[in-house]
Each structure stands twice: as structure tokens, then as C-alpha cells.
Write a protein that holds these residues in place. Structure first.
Motif, PDB file in Angstrom:
ATOM      1  N   THR A  48      -0.185 -21.300  -6.384  1.00  9.61           N
ATOM      2  CA  THR A  48      -2.031 -20.318  -6.960  1.00  9.61           C
ATOM      3  C   THR A  48      -2.024 -20.321  -8.141  1.00  9.61           C
ATOM      4  O   THR A  48      -1.080 -19.603  -8.980  1.00  9.61           O
ATOM      5  N   THR A  49      -2.508 -20.795  -9.068  1.00 10.47           N
ATOM      6  CA  THR A  49      -3.021 -20.763 -10.815  1.00 10.47           C
ATOM      7  C   THR A  49      -3.472 -19.589 -11.379  1.00 10.47           C
ATOM      8  O   THR A  49      -3.898 -18.883  -9.899  1.00 10.47           O
ATOM      9  N   LEU A  50      -3.060 -19.023 -11.802  1.00  9.93           N
ATOM     10  CA  LEU A  50      -3.876 -17.156 -12.581  1.00  9.93           C
ATOM     11  C   LEU A  50      -5.563 -17.458 -12.088  1.00  9.93           C
ATOM     12  O   LEU A  50      -6.539 -17.174 -12.019  1.00  9.93           O
ATOM     13  N   TRP A  51      -5.894 -18.778 -12.993  1.00  6.71           N
ATOM     14  CA  TRP A  51      -7.231 -19.157 -13.197  1.00  6.71           C
ATOM     15  C   TRP A  51      -8.035 -19.358 -11.934  1.00  6.71           C
ATOM     16  O   TRP A  51      -9.093 -18.860 -11.498  1.00  6.71           O
ATOM     17  N   ALA A  52      -6.746 -20.496 -10.618  1.00  6.31           N
ATOM     18  CA  ALA A  52      -7.798 -20.461  -9.239  1.00  6.31           C
ATOM     19  C   ALA A  52      -7.613 -18.798  -8.502  1.00  6.31           C
ATOM     20  O   ALA A  52      -8.576 -18.836  -7.957  1.00  6.31           O
ATOM     21  N   PHE A  53      -6.941 -17.868  -9.109  1.00  2.66           N
ATOM     22  CA  PHE A  53      -6.915 -16.957  -7.803  1.00  2.66           C
ATOM     23  C   PHE A  53      -7.835 -16.091  -8.680  1.00  2.66           C
ATOM     24  O   PHE A  53      -8.942 -15.303  -8.171  1.00  2.66           O
ATOM     25  N   THR A  54      -8.344 -16.228  -9.955  1.00  2.80           N
ATOM     26  CA  THR A  54      -9.308 -15.672 -10.964  1.00  2.80           C
ATOM     27  C   THR A  54     -11.031 -15.762 -10.227  1.00  2.80           C
ATOM     28  O   THR A  54     -11.533 -14.894 -10.251  1.00  2.80           O
ATOM     29  N   ARG A  55     -11.145 -17.382 -10.328  1.00  6.81           N
ATOM     30  CA  ARG A  55     -11.814 -17.260  -9.825  1.00  6.81           C
ATOM     31  C   ARG A  55     -12.561 -17.043  -7.939  1.00  6.81           C
ATOM     32  O   ARG A  55     -13.190 -16.830  -8.146  1.00  6.81           O
ATOM     33  N   THR A  66      -9.480  -5.644  -3.933  1.00  7.26           N
ATOM     34  CA  THR A  66      -7.807  -6.033  -4.211  1.00  7.26           C
ATOM     35  C   THR A  66      -7.656  -7.033  -2.783  1.00  7.26           C
ATOM     36  O   THR A  66      -8.103  -6.540  -1.387  1.00  7.26           O
ATOM     37  N   LEU A  67      -7.239  -8.040  -3.342  1.00  3.81           N
ATOM     38  CA  LEU A  67      -7.451  -9.414  -2.587  1.00  3.81           C
ATOM     39  C   LEU A  67      -5.964  -9.547  -1.648  1.00  3.81           C
ATOM     40  O   LEU A  67      -4.563  -8.738  -2.296  1.00  3.81           O
ATOM     41  N   ASN A  68      -5.847 -10.415  -0.802  1.00  4.69           N
ATOM     42  CA  ASN A  68      -4.357 -10.856  -0.712  1.00  4.69           C
ATOM     43  C   ASN A  68      -4.091 -11.659  -1.127  1.00  4.69           C
ATOM     44  O   ASN A  68      -4.870 -12.425  -2.299  1.00  4.69           O
ATOM     45  N   VAL A  69      -2.415 -11.753  -1.464  1.00  7.83           N
ATOM     46  CA  VAL A  69      -2.074 -12.865  -2.124  1.00  7.83           C
ATOM     47  C   VAL A  69      -1.840 -13.860  -1.328  1.00  7.83           C
ATOM     48  O   VAL A  69      -2.959 -14.280  -0.804  1.00  7.83           O
ATOM     49  N   PRO A  70      -2.316 -14.948  -2.163  1.00  7.90           N
ATOM     50  CA  PRO A  70      -2.566 -16.403  -2.991  1.00  7.90           C
ATOM     51  C   PRO A  70      -1.980 -17.029  -2.638  1.00  7.90           C
ATOM     52  O   PRO A  70      -0.799 -16.499  -2.400  1.00  7.90           O
ATOM     53  N   ALA A  71      -2.004 -18.522  -2.096  1.00  7.56           N
ATOM     54  CA  ALA A  71      -1.332 -19.208  -1.459  1.00  7.56           C
ATOM     55  C   ALA A  71      -0.143 -19.249  -2.906  1.00  7.56           C
ATOM     56  O   ALA A  71      -0.673 -19.611  -4.363  1.00  7.56           O
ATOM     57  N   PRO A  72       1.042 -20.152  -2.217  1.00 11.14           N
ATOM     58  CA  PRO A  72       2.352 -20.235  -2.695  1.00 11.14           C
ATOM     59  C   PRO A  72       1.486 -21.373  -3.690  1.00 11.14           C
ATOM     60  O   PRO A  72       0.523 -22.549  -3.690  1.00 11.14           O
ATOM     61  N   LYS A 131      -3.424   0.179  -0.922  1.00  8.14           N
ATOM     62  CA  LYS A 131      -3.253  -1.113  -1.150  1.00  8.14           C
ATOM     63  C   LYS A 131      -2.865  -2.120  -2.455  1.00  8.14           C
ATOM     64  O   LYS A 131      -3.633  -1.406  -3.493  1.00  8.14           O
ATOM     65  N   PRO A 132      -1.690  -2.758  -1.966  1.00  3.70           N
ATOM     66  CA  PRO A 132      -1.017  -2.678  -3.646  1.00  3.70           C
ATOM     67  C   PRO A 132      -1.866  -3.635  -3.915  1.00  3.70           C
ATOM     68  O   PRO A 132      -2.636  -5.024  -3.402  1.00  3.70           O
ATOM     69  N   LYS A 133      -2.758  -3.964  -5.031  1.00  2.00           N
ATOM     70  CA  LYS A 133      -3.577  -4.708  -6.275  1.00  2.00           C
ATOM     71  C   LYS A 133      -2.856  -5.958  -6.810  1.00  2.00           C
ATOM     72  O   LYS A 133      -1.810  -6.116  -7.154  1.00  2.00           O
ATOM     73  N   ASP A 134      -3.433  -6.937  -6.570  1.00  2.00           N
ATOM     74  CA  ASP A 134      -3.939  -8.747  -7.381  1.00  2.00           C
ATOM     75  C   ASP A 134      -1.684  -8.544  -7.670  1.00  2.00           C
ATOM     76  O   ASP A 134      -0.844  -8.566  -8.735  1.00  2.00           O
ATOM     77  N   VAL A 135      -1.394  -8.125  -6.369  1.00  3.05           N
ATOM     78  CA  VAL A 135       0.371  -8.806  -5.599  1.00  3.05           C
ATOM     79  C   VAL A 135       0.134 -10.286  -6.334  1.00  3.05           C
ATOM     80  O   VAL A 135      -0.594 -11.280  -5.244  1.00  3.05           O
ATOM     81  N   PHE A 136       0.899 -11.263  -6.857  1.00  2.00           N
ATOM     82  CA  PHE A 136       0.323 -12.323  -6.944  1.00  2.00           C
ATOM     83  C   PHE A 136       1.999 -13.317  -6.747  1.00  2.00           C
ATOM     84  O   PHE A 136       2.075 -14.353  -5.888  1.00  2.00           O
ATOM     85  N   VAL A 137       3.331 -12.550  -6.598  1.00  2.00           N
ATOM     86  CA  VAL A 137       4.023 -13.285  -6.320  1.00  2.00           C
ATOM     87  C   VAL A 137       4.321 -12.624  -4.827  1.00  2.00           C
ATOM     88  O   VAL A 137       5.084 -11.222  -4.856  1.00  2.00           O
ATOM     89  N   PRO A 138       5.436 -13.022  -3.366  1.00  5.95           N
ATOM     90  CA  PRO A 138       5.446 -12.342  -2.252  1.00  5.95           C
ATOM     91  C   PRO A 138       7.146 -12.357  -1.951  1.00  5.95           C
ATOM     92  O   PRO A 138       8.012 -12.934  -3.028  1.00  5.95           O
TER      93      PRO A 138
END
Length: 416
Positions: free
Chosen positions: A50-57, A42-48, A205-212
Motif C-alpha cells: 500500500t502506498t503512502l498516498w493510498a493509506f492517506t486516502r 488510529t487505523l489498522n495496518v494497511p495491506a502490503p 493502540k500504536p498509531k500509523d503502523v505501516f510495516v508489520p
């Protein structure tokens, strides 16, 4: 678990059309480990942007780290839980209803403040200050809105629970019926132990939040700091002269593991700690001192000792050679000893620092004394973990016949 004996009947690769075969052992363990690792992350929110592939990596990178040391992920989850609990207490002491889920959401970078001249993520402690200044409304972060952004996969979690439960049940049944289990299965049990602890720490902790959630405040950063009162002596200087957060007077993200040891770690360059990098996201490797949280420290200590004890319990597992069994025994005892040494060092240094009355705000996540002692422990630990990761697969080349016996489930049914 049967003892190793050179006269034991042993088999190499065994097909499984009519019973338990080598592939069944491998598949059951790999599936359980993968589900444990992937669903618990359950990782932190990625930077604005960020592509789905980059988040998956990024998630795959942490999965590899977890495969090598599941107890490290447990420590990270525990650290984040500790931060969230402190933030929740701050809100409640201030008369504001606040939950662990809301704390986790903010501390993982789920809230960004957009000013006239700047934008950056804020922690729960930052939000507390902004709410008290009446610059942010609490209704922007209701549990329902947070839940809407969380991508918790109930089916995946349910499947993981079922698979993990079934795996543990089989191992227990084999022990009860005195049927051999393999070191690969024993190692998988170790992963399960750490995963259970990590799930407890990250339960809220919320999981895989992509958009803040982006909160707009109609002022400049300098203007915002000027509203903060006497604790900001020079708003203009503070707006430019900060290191970890523009609002670090409210929460400077300290103590921070990355800050203390990042300069010594390979692959961490100065740009990762720059102001522009701090404005993009909160990194996943922020660790506070665990010893200031009595409940968390003892929880992690007990789980890590259980984790080490799981490997030691394989003392009498049958190995292809006497040498392999001897090395396994030495490594597992050393692994357990290193866990004990880690907590002994931690307690000793903490006692020393308490005598000096060092406040938590001025405290290093990893002091020079700790770093030197941990470095020695870490180097030995890595070598042991490498062996313990490789040996279970190498040992599959020759297993005792009993390892391929199936559990007689009918024996557990009462006969009248």
C-alpha cells in the motif's frame, strides 16, 4: 446562552481586527474539529504494498465518516479495545505476560505469519496458539519493537490538547459570563466529547503502523493446522475451506459487523470478503457485540448520552428565525431520544438473547431483529445529523451581538 428573540440586535459578517469576528468563530471551531478528528484516527495496518498516498486516502475517508458521526468512530474504538482486553486476559490466564499495546498491535494486523506456501495477518488469539505450540517466540513482539513502528506524533497530540483545552475553556468562560455561544461552537464541543472517549479507548493502540512484523514458520498451512491437535479434524480440508482466517479455529474474527451486514451495504462487493482479501489485512470495520463487556457498554452509553445532551443544551441559543430555533429544538430532542432508544433496543435484545443462552462464538454482531430496529433509528438519525451539521454554518449569516463579545478574562482574577 441567550434565548432567541425577534427583537435581538443581530449582525451578519463581522470583521475581527479589534475583537472577535465571524472568521474567529469559524477558524476556532474548524481547527479544533480537524485536530480532534485527524490526530485521534488510529487505523489498522494497511495491506502490503500500500502506498503512502493510498493509506492517506483511507485515513481521509475515515475522517469524513468521523465528521459526519464522531460517535461511530468512538464505537469502533471501543469495539477494538474490547477485543484487545479479552486477548490480554487470555494471555495472562495462560501465564504469559502481555499488554494492551501488544494486543492492539496484533489485532490491527501488525503481525503477519509467513509459511512455506502462504502468508496472512494473525490476531492476538492466533499468536497465543502459535506461542503455545512453540512456533513463535514472544521476544518478537516486545513493547520496544512495537513502539519503534508506531508513529505517534507527540507535538501534534500536544497541540491538539492545548487547542481543545483552550476552546473548552473559552466556552465555559462565555457561559459563566452569560455571553452567547453559537451552534457551531456547541457542535464542536460535541466532537470534543467523542474525541476524548475515542482517545481513551485507543490510548494503547500504536498509531500509523505501516510495516508489520513478519514471522516465518518453516511449514505449510496444512502442516501448521496438523500441529494444532484434535480441534482440527481435517488439516487438508481446513487449509482450503476457511472463510475469515486460515487460523479461524483459534479466532474466527467473529462476531463481525462487516460479515453480518456487509452484503446489505452499498459499495461492499464479494471480493472484499474473499479469502485473498482476508489475507491482506484486517479491515477497520470489525465490531464485536458490545453488551458482553459491561465496562465498555456503560462507558459508551454515558458518553453517547453526554454527546446528545450537549446539543439539547443549546435549547435557548439565539437563531436568525423562530422557525430555525424550533427545528433545532425538535432535532436535538430527537437526537437524544434516538440515543436512548438505541441503548434501550440493545438492552432489550440482549436480555432476549441471554434467555436463549446464545454463546458469543455463535453470536451475530448484528442480529436480524437488531438490524431491523437499527435501520429505522439510523434513517431518522442521518436526517437529523445532516440538519445539525448544516445549521451551525447557515446560522452564521445572522448572529446576536453578544456572540461577538469577548471574554473578560480579568474578571476571573481575584481583586483584593
Amino acid at each position: 446562552m441567550s434565548a432567541s428573540n425577534s427583537t435581538d440586535a443581530r449582525l451578519g459578517w463581522v470583521d475581527s481586527p479589534n475583537g472577535r469576528g465571524t472568521i474567529d468563530i469559524i477558524w476556532g471551531c474548524i481547527l479544533t474539529i480537524f485536530l480532534c478528528v485527524w490526530t485521534v484516527l488510529t487505523l489498522n495496518v494497511p495491506a502490503p504494498d500500500t502506498t503512502l498516498w493510498a493509506f492517506t486516502r483511507t485515513k481521509m475517508r475515515w475522517a469524513i465518516i468521523t465528521l459526519f458521526g464522531p460517535e461511530w468512530l468512538l464505537a469502533m474504538a471501543g469495539a477494538q479495545w474490547s477485543i484487545a482486553r479479552r486477548a490480554k486476559k487470555q494471555f495472562q490466564d495462560g501465564g504469559i505476560q502481555w499488554t494492551m499495546r501488544q494486543s492492539f498491535f496484533a489485532d490491527m494486523g501488525g503481525v503477519r505469519v509467513k509459511l512455506q506456501d502462504d502468508e496472512f495477518p494473525v490476531t492476538s488469539k492466533h499468536l497465543f496458539a502459535l506461542i503455545k505450540l512453540d512456533l513463535v517466540k514472544l521476544d518478537r513482539f516486545t513493547p520496544a519493537l512495537i513502539e519503534d513502528r508506531s508513529k505517534a506524533d507527540g507535538i501534534a497530540k500536544l497541540f491538539t490538547i492545548v487547542q481543545t483545552g483552550w476552546f473548552i475553556l473559552q466556552c465555559l468562560a462565555r457561559l459563566i459570563q452569560h455571553i452567547s455561544i453559537t451552534t457551531l461552537e456547541l457542535s464542536t464541543v460535541g466532537f470534543v466529547v467523542c474525541t476524548i472517549g475515542t482517545n481513551i479507548m485507543w490510548w494503547a493502540k500504536p498509531k500509523d503502523v505501516f510495516v508489520p512484523i513478519v514471522v516465518k514458520i518453516d511449514c505449510t498451512l496444512e502442516g501448521l493446522l496438523a500441529m494444532a491437535g484434535p480441534q482440527i479434524l481435517d488439516p487438508k480440508s481446513e487449509a482450503n475451506d476457511w472463510k475469515w482466517s486460515p487460523l479461524e479455529k483459534f479466532d474466527n474474527l467473529r462476531p463481525n459487523f462487516l460479515v453480518d451486514v456487509g452484503q446489505y451495504l452499498p459499495g461492499i462487493d464479494s471480493t472484499a470478503l474473499s479469502q485473498s482479501a482476508q489475507k491482506l489485512r484486517f479491515r477497520n470495520d470489525r465490531f464485536p457485540p458490545l453488551e458482553r463487556d459491561w465496562l465498555l457498554g456503560h462507558f459508551l452509553m454515558v458518553l453517547s448520552l453526554i454527546f446528545g445532551a450537549v446539543y439539547v443544551s443549546g435549547w435557548n441559543i439565539s437563531f436568525p428565525t423562530r422557525a430555525e430555533q424550533t427545528v433545532w429544538r425538535i432535532c436535538t430532542v430527537m437526537l437524544f431520544s434516538l440515543v436512548v432508544a438505541f441503548w434501550a433496543v440493545d438492552a432489550g435484545v440482549e436480555l432476549h438473547e441471554r434467555k436463549k443462552k446464545i454463546s458469543i462464538n455463535n453470536k451475530l454482531a448484528v442480529t436480524p431483529i437488531r438490524m431491523a430496529l437499527y435501520a429505522v433509528i439510523f434513517m431518522v438519525y442521518v436526517a437529523i445529523r445532516l440538519y445539525i451539521l448544516v445549521e451551525p454554518f447557515v446560522g452564521l449569516r445572522s448572529l446576536p451581538v453578544a456572540a461577538f463579545e469577548t471574554v473578560q478574562w480579568s474578571s476571573f482574577i481575584p481583586h483584593f
